[in-house]
Write an enzyme that holds these catalytic residues in place. Structure first.
Site, PDB file in Angstrom:
ATOM      1  N   HIS A 183       0.790  -1.235   0.000  1.00  2.99           N
ATOM      2  CA  HIS A 183       0.000   0.000   0.000  1.00  2.99           C
ATOM      3  C   HIS A 183       0.815   1.272   0.000  1.00  2.99           C
ATOM      4  O   HIS A 183       0.261   2.352   0.210  1.00  2.99           O
ATOM      5  CB  HIS A 183      -0.926   0.046   1.224  1.00  2.99           C
ATOM      6  CG  HIS A 183      -1.995  -0.988   1.230  1.00  2.99           C
ATOM      7  ND1 HIS A 183      -3.243  -0.766   0.688  1.00  2.99           N
ATOM      8  CD2 HIS A 183      -2.009  -2.240   1.705  1.00  2.99           C
ATOM      9  CE1 HIS A 183      -3.987  -1.856   0.849  1.00  2.99           C
ATOM     10  NE2 HIS A 183      -3.256  -2.772   1.463  1.00  2.99           N
ATOM     11  N   LYS A 190      -8.400  14.105   4.533  1.00  2.00           N
ATOM     12  CA  LYS A 190      -7.512  12.941   4.515  1.00  2.00           C
ATOM     13  C   LYS A 190      -6.522  13.126   5.638  1.00  2.00           C
ATOM     14  O   LYS A 190      -6.421  14.214   6.200  1.00  2.00           O
ATOM     15  CB  LYS A 190      -6.784  12.822   3.163  1.00  2.00           C
ATOM     16  CG  LYS A 190      -6.121  14.129   2.699  1.00  2.00           C
ATOM     17  CD  LYS A 190      -5.440  13.982   1.346  1.00  2.00           C
ATOM     18  CE  LYS A 190      -6.392  14.013   0.178  1.00  2.00           C
ATOM     19  NZ  LYS A 190      -6.357  12.820  -0.657  1.00  2.00           N
ATOM     20  N   ARG A 191      -5.769  12.074   5.987  1.00  2.00           N
ATOM     21  CA  ARG A 191      -4.740  12.241   6.994  1.00  2.00           C
ATOM     22  C   ARG A 191      -3.818  13.405   6.601  1.00  2.00           C
ATOM     23  O   ARG A 191      -3.592  13.663   5.416  1.00  2.00           O
ATOM     24  CB  ARG A 191      -3.918  10.949   7.120  1.00  2.00           C
ATOM     25  CG  ARG A 191      -4.650   9.832   7.820  1.00  2.00           C
ATOM     26  CD  ARG A 191      -5.015  10.183   9.232  1.00  2.00           C
ATOM     27  NE  ARG A 191      -3.847  10.234  10.072  1.00  2.00           N
ATOM     28  CZ  ARG A 191      -3.569   9.368  11.045  1.00  2.00           C
ATOM     29  NH1 ARG A 191      -4.420   8.380  11.311  1.00  2.00           N
ATOM     30  NH2 ARG A 191      -2.484   9.467  11.781  1.00  2.00           N
ATOM     31  N   LYS A 246       0.848  14.707   0.989  1.00  2.00           N
ATOM     32  CA  LYS A 246      -0.515  14.980   0.522  1.00  2.00           C
ATOM     33  C   LYS A 246      -0.720  16.481   0.240  1.00  2.00           C
ATOM     34  O   LYS A 246      -1.691  16.880  -0.382  1.00  2.00           O
ATOM     35  CB  LYS A 246      -1.533  14.479   1.540  1.00  2.00           C
ATOM     36  CG  LYS A 246      -1.522  12.952   1.715  1.00  2.00           C
ATOM     37  CD  LYS A 246      -2.504  12.513   2.790  1.00  2.00           C
ATOM     38  CE  LYS A 246      -2.375  11.040   3.167  1.00  2.00           C
ATOM     39  NZ  LYS A 246      -3.010  10.132   2.186  1.00  2.00           N
ATOM     40  N   THR A 248      -8.363   6.808  -1.889  1.00  2.00           N
ATOM     41  CA  THR A 248      -9.725   6.282  -2.047  1.00  2.00           C
ATOM     42  C   THR A 248     -10.736   7.400  -1.814  1.00  2.00           C
ATOM     43  O   THR A 248     -11.849   7.352  -2.323  1.00  2.00           O
ATOM     44  CB  THR A 248      -9.997   5.122  -1.068  1.00  2.00           C
ATOM     45  OG1 THR A 248      -9.479   5.483   0.215  1.00  2.00           O
ATOM     46  CG2 THR A 248      -9.331   3.842  -1.539  1.00  2.00           C
ATOM     47  N   LYS A 263     -14.472   8.540  -3.493  1.00  2.00           N
ATOM     48  CA  LYS A 263     -15.689   8.871  -2.733  1.00  2.00           C
ATOM     49  C   LYS A 263     -16.242  10.233  -3.177  1.00  2.00           C
ATOM     50  O   LYS A 263     -17.449  10.407  -3.321  1.00  2.00           O
ATOM     51  CB  LYS A 263     -15.392   8.856  -1.226  1.00  2.00           C
ATOM     52  CG  LYS A 263     -15.027   7.451  -0.721  1.00  2.00           C
ATOM     53  CD  LYS A 263     -14.311   7.462   0.627  1.00  2.00           C
ATOM     54  CE  LYS A 263     -13.628   6.108   0.865  1.00  2.00           C
ATOM     55  NZ  LYS A 263     -12.696   6.139   2.018  1.00  2.00           N
TER      56      LYS A 263
HETATM   57  C1  GL9 Z   1      -2.487   3.710   2.036  1.00  2.00           C
HETATM   58  C2  GL9 Z   1      -2.081   4.596   0.865  1.00  2.00           C
HETATM   59  O1  GL9 Z   1      -1.324   5.666   1.333  1.00  2.00           O
HETATM   60  C3  GL9 Z   1      -3.286   5.085   0.061  1.00  2.00           C
HETATM   61  O2  GL9 Z   1      -2.845   5.761  -1.081  1.00  2.00           O
HETATM   62  C4  GL9 Z   1      -4.158   3.905  -0.347  1.00  2.00           C
HETATM   63  O3  GL9 Z   1      -5.313   4.348  -0.999  1.00  2.00           O
HETATM   64  C5  GL9 Z   1      -4.561   3.120   0.895  1.00  2.00           C
HETATM   65  C6  GL9 Z   1      -5.347   1.876   0.556  1.00  2.00           C
HETATM   66  O4  GL9 Z   1      -4.685   1.122  -0.395  1.00  2.00           O
HETATM   67  O5  GL9 Z   1      -3.390   2.688   1.618  1.00  2.00           O
HETATM   68  N1  GL9 Z   1      -1.340   3.110   2.650  1.00  2.00           N
HETATM   69  C7  GL9 Z   1      -1.211   3.499   3.940  1.00  2.00           C
HETATM   70  O6  GL9 Z   1      -0.347   3.137   4.737  1.00  2.00           O
HETATM   71  N2  GL9 Z   1      -2.204   4.352   4.244  1.00  2.00           N
HETATM   72  C8  GL9 Z   1      -3.015   4.510   3.176  1.00  2.00           C
HETATM   73  O7  GL9 Z   1      -4.011   5.203   3.156  1.00  2.00           O
HETATM   74  N3  GL9 Z   1      -2.298   5.034   5.408  1.00  2.00           N
HETATM   75  C9  GL9 Z   1      -3.348   4.974   6.250  1.00  2.00           C
HETATM   76  O8  GL9 Z   1      -4.247   4.157   6.131  1.00  2.00           O
HETATM   77  C10 GL9 Z   1      -3.332   5.971   7.349  1.00  2.00           C
END
Ligand code: GL9
Length: 832
Positions: A374, A565-566, A571, A673, A677
């Site tokens: 991820h 988002k976080r 970002k 994601t 949404k």
């Molecule tokens: C994350 C990626 O940063 C995102 O881009 C991705 O959409 C999601 C789901 O695949 O996974 N990987 C990761 O460590 N996070 C993501 O969101 N962080 C959190 O969940 C906080």
């Protein structure tokens, strides 16, 4: 009592077909009985929580028949079960979602109304299980929804954190964290299974011995043992009987330890042991990238993985299964590397505990696991100091060394003389302090490795996992993320859902490809009018909530420009802020400047120890304070930081957006994601060519997407050639003025220090290339403004976005996982 029993029976009896046909009268009776028998209240004395609990139990009753039937199915030996291992499941509130999936929303709303209750107030009462940090945990939740909806036999396995992601308060512009006490008032959605427990060991040493057949074996003599107890939550699909199960593990003390301590009179020692054991599942680590070196975190990972694998082995043996065929009954997916220790644990269970030989055990293991990566951020690739790892898991360390020895033999075979490659690919990083590389373990121990968007998978193959791709290209595949249209459209945006269903029927909810049929209405002025009315309604709802939570008044007719988002530097929430300040400067220079009225809305949590992210929150709030009260601005721009962004309030945010900000540095956001949404709810996107943005743009059409900025390739080559942010600064006067506004202390009551860490980081490092993208971002924002001023054009683009987002349903993603990785088929559940 008898009466209650009858009510229950009849509830089960009528659960046939895709929905419950329980009468309103039956619902009302069950509800009243739960107020009395479960909550122990007369209606008059019932608190809001009593009423919520009673309603939740009423709805849970409706699930139970399906749930039990599904679990019976999971116990059939001729079917294959997907087992989704994830340290995070960010489910969000259950009640409303279950009502929608059951098809009981309207009946229950009316029942509540007849009881004099506002169902929205009861929804509000539910504490969401925030057992995740962000996208990764929410993806797991969407996937559970789709697995059930597609009637795939599946289980989710994870951790029952007593405290989930912290609650965020904004005080004086700063983030303040509070513990999330989600279990305080009870959780009606889980069923404790105190009879389903496993022992999980830690520490100690290993010891070789000979078994009865004289074979060399190893046993693990642990230092301590913790007990895992199962808590099950039903996951119902949309309008189907499949109700899968999410099994979360809680850590408890092993009784025998306590007894021993009691026997020697060490009461405090016994209690200490109990507290120590329970610590393992106490709290979710709130970081959005892996925590390096925290022993408790590694303990959490092993704890839930070991419980889950032991559970699968037990289930399989109960069916009389032969462990050499384990992978024909379970397909286990590793959600990132957090559960990757499962590769070594399954080997241990097969070889040490069940007497299998290494080779067949290794074949079973590789055939069982799939691994989803991820992230591309190098600092986020999980690794554990060998000393820490070996201290906690001496046997797993040996197993990993053996896996590595055999694997590196293969590497040497394939690439003779290439010792650099061997060092790069080793499961152990030996370049300095020694580490176990969890992504390498996951790659080697899985038959399939996937990224979460086309671009991300390509970059994985080319960069992060390049050596692995070269050696085993057949393992690699892409699975672009998706989100569930049930929660993120039907539940969140009832107005839009009604409008769509009115035009094309309701099949789009499980087959969102059908949204394409909306395209033929784009030129229908009445439809466009309705479309705008729905959006305006959603914006009014959000405006009300913003007033409640922040005291800020916003104008629903202004453009709602949202980034939730976080908080993370990659970002680039601060790039968004630079744009706001640039507009502000234009107004200050010329109060008659014709700015398009906008409401900038931010939301998201910062990891408590992430200094820069917290400073960005402070910056947003400081800019908000100035802009919102400046009489030259005169309300044309408003800036809001929406506190405590979570799944529960996301429901009001995505549907209210006109513009979705997806502005990460290209190559950094694996997928995203939130981008999906927003777009599914009719927001247009301003974004970079990053993550799934690339595919969203392809689907909705380049003309319906505001693209800007460097590509991932540009980013890499700029970096290689020595990126100089100062050059961009010097050549752009507007950018200079923006930076000057911040560093002068204008937003910080003259304090020039407050934001200097941010400013300095931009001017002298700018790792995420905000300054390089600033100009292009400003231009794209100008185009946004132009498009928004033409409401007919904007509406058209918005409709086309929704119509073309079908691909990003998590149903599509799950179908691909089922076909390409898990090799599983739907098994419809019957209720007889
Ligand atoms: C994350 C990626 O940063 C995102 O881009 C991705 O959409 C999601 C789901 O695949 O996974 N990987 C990761 O460590 N996070 C993501 O969101 N962080 C959190 O969940 C906080």
């Amino acid at each position: 009592m008898v009466k209650r029993f009858e009510a229950r029976q009849s509830a089960a009896d009528v659960c046939v077909g895709g929905r419950s046909d329980m009468s309103l009268e039956g619902l009302r009776r069950t509800f009243r009985e739960h107020v009395f028998y479960t909550q122990g209240r007369f209606p008059m004395g019932a608190s809001r929580n009593d009423l919520y609990m009673a309603l939740a139990y009423t709805v849970r009753d409706q699930l139970l028949h399906r749930w039990i039937r599904t679990v019976e199915q999971l116990g059939r030996e001729d079917i294959k079960i997907v087992s989704y291992l994830s340290a995070e499941f960010l489910l969000g509130p259950h009640l409303e979602n279950n009502l929608i999936n059951l098809g009981l929303y309207e009946d229950v709303r009316r029942t509540a109304e007849e009881e004099g209750l506002d169902i929205q107030v009861l929804f509000d009462q539910e504490e969401e299980p925030g057992l995740g940090n962000g996208g990764l945990g929410r993806l797991a939740a969407c996937y559970l929804d789709s697995l059930a909806t597609l009637e795939i036999p599946a289980m989710g396995y994870g951790i029952r954190y007593e405290f989930g992601i912290f609650d965020q308060e904004i005080r004086d512009g700063w983030q303040v964290e509070h513990t999330d006490q989600w279990l305080r008032l009870g959780n009606p959605w889980e069923i404790a299974r105190p009879e389903i427990t496993y022992h999980v060991n830690f520490g100690g040493r290993t010891e070789p011995y000979e078994d009865e057949q004289g074979r060399y074996r190893v046993r693990w003599i642990p230092y301590r043992t913790v007990k895992g107890v199962a808590y099950d939550t039903p996951i119902l699909g949309y309008r189907v009987n499949t109700c899968n199960l999410l099994r979360l593990w809680k850590a408890e003390a092993v009784e025998s330890f306590e007894f021993e301590a009691f026997n020697v009179g060490d009461y405090y020692g016994a209690v200490d042991q109990k507290i120590y054991s329970e610590n393992i599942t106490k709290v979710l680590y709130p970081n959005d990238e892996p925590i390096q070196g925290k022993q408790l975190r590694l303990e959490q990972q092993y704890f839930f993985v070991s419980c889950s694998l032991q559970d699968m082995v037990r289930i399989y043996k109960l069916l009389g299964g032969d462990l050499s065929r384990f992978s024909s009954h379970f397909a286990i997916q590793l959600n990132d590397t957090h559960p990757a220790i499962g590769v070594a644990e399954l080997m241990r269970l097969l070889v040490d505990e069940n007497g299998m030989d290494w080779e067949p055990a290794w074949e079973v293991t590789c055939n069982t696991f799939g691994y989803t990566n991820h992230t591309l951020l190098p600092e986020a690739l999980e690794k554990w100091p060998v000393d820490l790892f070996a201290g906690l898991f001496p046997r797993h360390m040996e197993i990993i060394y053996e896996i590595n020895r055999r694997f590196l033999d293969e590497v040497r075979n394939r690439f003779p003389g290439d010792e650099d490659r061997v060092a790069r690919m080793s499961l152990i990083d030996e370049s300095g302090e020694r580490y176990v590389r969890m992504a390498h373990l996951a790659c080697v121990g899985s038959h399939a490795v996937n990224g979460v968007a086309e671009l991300h998978t390509r970059l994985l193959k080319e960069e992060v996992l390049r050596d692995f791709y070269e050696m085993m290209p057949e393992k690699f595949n892409n699975k672009t993320n998706g989100v569930t249209p049930r929660r993120f459209v039907v539940l969140s945006n009832p107005g839009l859902s009604r409008l769509i269903t009115g035009k094309i029927g309701e099949t789009w909810v499980s087959r969102p490809e059908e949204l394409r049929r909306l395209e033929k209405f784009v030129d229908d002025p009445a439809f466009r009018e309705e479309w705008r009315r729905v959006k305006l309604e959603n914006k009014k709802n959000l405006a009300r909530l913003i007033r409640e939570r922040t005291g800020i008044e916003v104008d629903p007719s202004s453009m709602f420009d949202i980034q939730v988002k976080r908080l993370h530097e990659y970002k680039r929430q601060h790039l968004n802020v630079l744009h706001i300040i640039a507009l502000y400067n234009r107004i200050k220079q010329d109060p008659a400047y014709d700015v398009c009225p906008r409401t900038f809305i931010f939301g998201g949590k910062a990891a408590p120890g992430y200094f820069m992210a917290k400073r960005i929150i402070k910056l947003i709030n400081s800019v908000a304070d100035v802009v919102n009260h400046d009489s030259d601005v005169n309300g044309r721009l408003k800036v809001v930081f929406f506190p405590d962004f979570n799944v529960k309030n996301a429901k009001f945010i995505y549907p209210a957006a006109d513009l979705s900000e997806q502005i990460s540095t290209a190559g950094k956001e694996a997928s995203g994601t939130g981008n999906m949404k927003f777009s599914m709810n009719g927001a247009l996107t301003i974004g970079t060519l990053d993550g799934a943005n690339v595919e969203i743009r392809e689907e909705v059409g380049a003309e319906n997407f505001f693209l800007f900025g460097l590509t991932a390739e540009d980013v890499t080559s700029l970096q290689k050639n020595g990126y100089q942010p100062m050059e961009y600064y010097r050549s752009n006067p507007e950018l200079q003025a923006v930076i000057e506004r911040i560093s002068s202390g204008y937003f910080s009551n003259g304090d020039q220090e407050l934001f200097s860490p941010l400013v300095d980081s931009l001017l002298f490092h700018d790792t995420f290339m905000l300054l390089a993208d600033f100009g292009a971002y400003m231009d794209a924002q100008r185009q946004v403004e132009e498009a928004y001023r033409d409401q007919e054009r904007w509406t058209r683009m918005s409709i086309l976005n929704v119509a073309r987002m079908g691909k990003f349903s998590s149903d599509r993603a799950i179908r691909e996982y089922c076909k390409d990785i898990w090799k599983v088929e739907p098994v419809p559940v019957t209720l007889e």
